[in-house]
Design a protein around this motif. Sequence first.
Motif, mmCIF file in Angstrom:
data_model
loop_
_atom_site.group_PDB
_atom_site.id
_atom_site.type_symbol
_atom_site.label_atom_id
_atom_site.label_comp_id
_atom_site.label_asym_id
_atom_site.label_seq_id
_atom_site.Cartn_x
_atom_site.Cartn_y
_atom_site.Cartn_z
ATOM 1 N N LEU A 93 0.836 -1.151 -0.287
ATOM 2 C CA LEU A 93 -0.249 -0.308 -0.070
ATOM 3 C C LEU A 93 0.851 1.674 -0.067
ATOM 4 C CD1 LEU A 93 -2.406 -1.094 2.722
ATOM 5 C CD2 LEU A 93 -3.167 -1.167 0.047
ATOM 6 N N SER A 94 1.656 0.672 -0.361
ATOM 7 C CA SER A 94 3.306 1.617 -0.244
ATOM 8 C C SER A 94 3.094 3.358 -1.208
ATOM 9 C CB SER A 94 4.240 1.757 -0.694
ATOM 10 O OG SER A 94 4.428 1.278 -1.357
ATOM 11 N N ASP A 95 2.225 3.199 -2.017
ATOM 12 C CA ASP A 95 1.632 4.251 -2.888
ATOM 13 C C ASP A 95 0.678 5.101 -2.479
ATOM 14 O OD1 ASP A 95 -0.070 2.043 -3.776
ATOM 15 O OD2 ASP A 95 -0.887 2.804 -5.228
ATOM 16 N N MET A 96 0.063 4.599 -1.722
ATOM 17 C CA MET A 96 -0.633 5.701 -1.004
ATOM 18 C C MET A 96 -0.888 5.740 1.108
ATOM 19 S SD MET A 96 -4.418 3.064 -0.860
ATOM 20 C CE MET A 96 -4.998 3.584 -2.290
ATOM 21 N N ALA A 97 -0.266 5.258 1.224
ATOM 22 C CA ALA A 97 0.503 5.293 2.421
ATOM 23 C C ALA A 97 1.422 6.274 3.022
ATOM 24 C CB ALA A 97 0.446 3.887 3.319
ATOM 25 N N GLU B 104 13.658 2.238 5.319
ATOM 26 C CA GLU B 104 14.772 0.944 3.882
ATOM 27 C C GLU B 104 13.831 0.010 3.794
ATOM 28 O OE1 GLU B 104 17.211 -0.491 7.277
ATOM 29 O OE2 GLU B 104 18.323 1.289 7.323
ATOM 30 N N SER B 105 12.521 0.314 4.008
ATOM 31 C CA SER B 105 11.695 -0.157 2.964
ATOM 32 C C SER B 105 10.672 0.155 1.955
ATOM 33 C CB SER B 105 10.756 -1.641 4.702
ATOM 34 O OG SER B 105 11.568 -2.055 5.370
ATOM 35 N N GLY B 106 10.834 1.199 1.808
ATOM 36 C CA GLY B 106 10.154 2.263 0.902
ATOM 37 C C GLY B 106 9.270 2.853 1.262
ATOM 38 N N LEU B 107 9.245 2.865 2.843
ATOM 39 C CA LEU B 107 8.171 3.944 3.017
ATOM 40 C C LEU B 107 7.943 5.244 3.986
ATOM 41 C CD1 LEU B 107 6.747 0.830 5.307
ATOM 42 C CD2 LEU B 107 5.556 1.257 3.748
ATOM 43 N N TYR B 108 7.161 5.658 3.294
ATOM 44 C CA TYR B 108 7.479 7.191 3.507
ATOM 45 C C TYR B 108 6.870 7.828 5.257
ATOM 46 C CZ TYR B 108 5.417 12.119 3.627
ATOM 47 O OH TYR B 108 5.885 13.726 4.067
ATOM 48 N N VAL B 109 7.437 8.071 5.858
ATOM 49 C CA VAL B 109 7.187 8.309 6.904
ATOM 50 C C VAL B 109 7.227 10.027 7.093
ATOM 51 C CG1 VAL B 109 8.235 8.378 9.877
ATOM 52 C CG2 VAL B 109 8.634 6.324 8.193
ATOM 53 N N GLY B 110 5.609 10.594 7.927
ATOM 54 C CA GLY B 110 5.799 12.136 7.500
ATOM 55 C C GLY B 110 5.583 12.562 8.365
ATOM 56 N N SER B 111 6.065 12.150 10.205
ATOM 57 C CA SER B 111 6.397 12.949 11.121
ATOM 58 C C SER B 111 5.992 12.037 12.166
ATOM 59 C CB SER B 111 5.554 14.195 10.831
ATOM 60 O OG SER B 111 3.575 13.367 11.505
ATOM 61 N N VAL C 217 -3.017 7.379 6.074
ATOM 62 C CA VAL C 217 -1.976 8.093 7.038
ATOM 63 C C VAL C 217 -2.237 6.706 8.654
ATOM 64 C CG1 VAL C 217 -1.663 9.777 9.076
ATOM 65 C CG2 VAL C 217 -2.842 9.713 6.491
ATOM 66 N N VAL C 218 -0.771 5.934 8.548
ATOM 67 C CA VAL C 218 -0.878 4.879 9.784
ATOM 68 C C VAL C 218 -0.631 5.122 10.789
ATOM 69 C CG1 VAL C 218 0.839 2.451 9.980
ATOM 70 C CG2 VAL C 218 -0.179 3.007 7.789
#
Length: 492
Positions: A62-66, A103-110, A171-172
């Motif tokens: 789900l990385s494209d939307m998460a 490192e796993s290609g996921l976006y951490v926003g804050s 948003v996880v």
Amino acid sequence: MKIGFDNDKYLKMQSSHIRERINQFDNKLYLEFGGKLFDDYHASRVLPGFCPDSKLRLLKELSDMAEIVIVISASDIETNKMRGDLGITYDSDVLRLKDEFEESGLYVGSVVITQYSGQNSADLFKGRLEKLGIKVYLHYVIEGYPSNIPLIVSDEGYGSNDYIETSRPLVVITAPGPGSGKMATCLSQLYHEHKHGIRAGYAKFETFPIWNIPLKHPVNLAYEAATADLNDVNMIDPFHLEAYGETTVNYNRDVEIFPVLSAIFERIYGENPYKSPTDMGVNMAGNCICDDAVCREASCQEIIRRYYHTMDRFLTGDCPKDEVYKIELLMNQAGVTVHDRRVVDAALARAEETDGPAAALELPNGSIVTGKTSKLLGASASLILNALKELAGIDHKVHVISPEAIEPIQKVKTEYLGSKNPRLHIDEVLIALSISASADPVAGLALNQIPKLKGCQAHTSVMLASVDVKLFQKLSIQATSEPKYEKKPIYQ
């Protein structure tokens, strides 16, 4: 290992279900992620076939939307709260989690610091994160939370919290551990999004308890055993039963807080989109159990392991007697005793025979090997060496490490490093074996068997030294020990 859980089916069903939930709202879903996002070894033990990194793999799909928001409580920063499994503080784990995700290609926003009331340590941590280029938001202590609904859902309540700027539909919300304020963060964002004209949604993703298997199923009982220190209790969801006439399982904290959540939703939306705590969840794990008998047996074994870990903690003064009583009750409900763990009786019998500490390990083919304490090796080290010989088909009379090679190591330990225990631990034995393997093909054959130890069961007749506990974990051996000191210590 027998497989009782279809992990591929789980990933497909779970990602599809989360996408469906996003579409029920204005393309914005705040998903409270409970439990461990990776290294979820409890789930892999009670649901054989479940991969420890399944949740991480799910998010990658789900990385494209998460995007991920990491939450930490200011009070946990102030008290230097530790993760028991990793031995690091919650604030250090925030940085570890961020690195792991990215490192796993996921976006951490804050990062969000919750329950903030001016704590100096929280201010210092905030400054540290901002110097690293990480966005940080503050959520404050709200008087009367969670009961004072009119104040909570107002500009003086949720409205006083920083609005977390997000850019993706999913948003996880995750955290280093329980009690960090994940749910409150989600609800605060719902309030702010509503003020911005967006009807955002909230959902909860917890693997356990599994809502669509029986209340007293061993998988759900094993979850209670795992959270005995939190005093979580599985229960029938009365709201779901009333709304749909369907029996589902949830846990006490979600059931108890649901009337409050319902009132908050009604105040924000004008209505509650959910009729029960079960409705809020998105967990599909129960639909992916492919062999119920395998999962039942694995969960019963987990309950026994939890019993031993709790007894060890009780002996060292790290848990109250009530926790022991709870685990004993769960064992009774599951219909198991310690004798259902085969390695227990084998280790105790070997200890009685040798009149000293001993250990036993069950190999993948079901056979059991044992180890005893000697002048050269501790019981755990001896056990691992004997297991590797057995797996390699090496006669147990053959020395894969010569006594002459062990003695210099003992000299370094005692004379130069000040250790009072000359016997080798597991790591020292494996290093010695690897050195021997460079010149001895037989030792090399034994060394190559190490991967086969993964998932094996072990038990020792006395409490393990901390170094051996860590080594069993690194070898992925599921070890327990009798709540008994080899020698009664005054200082550990």
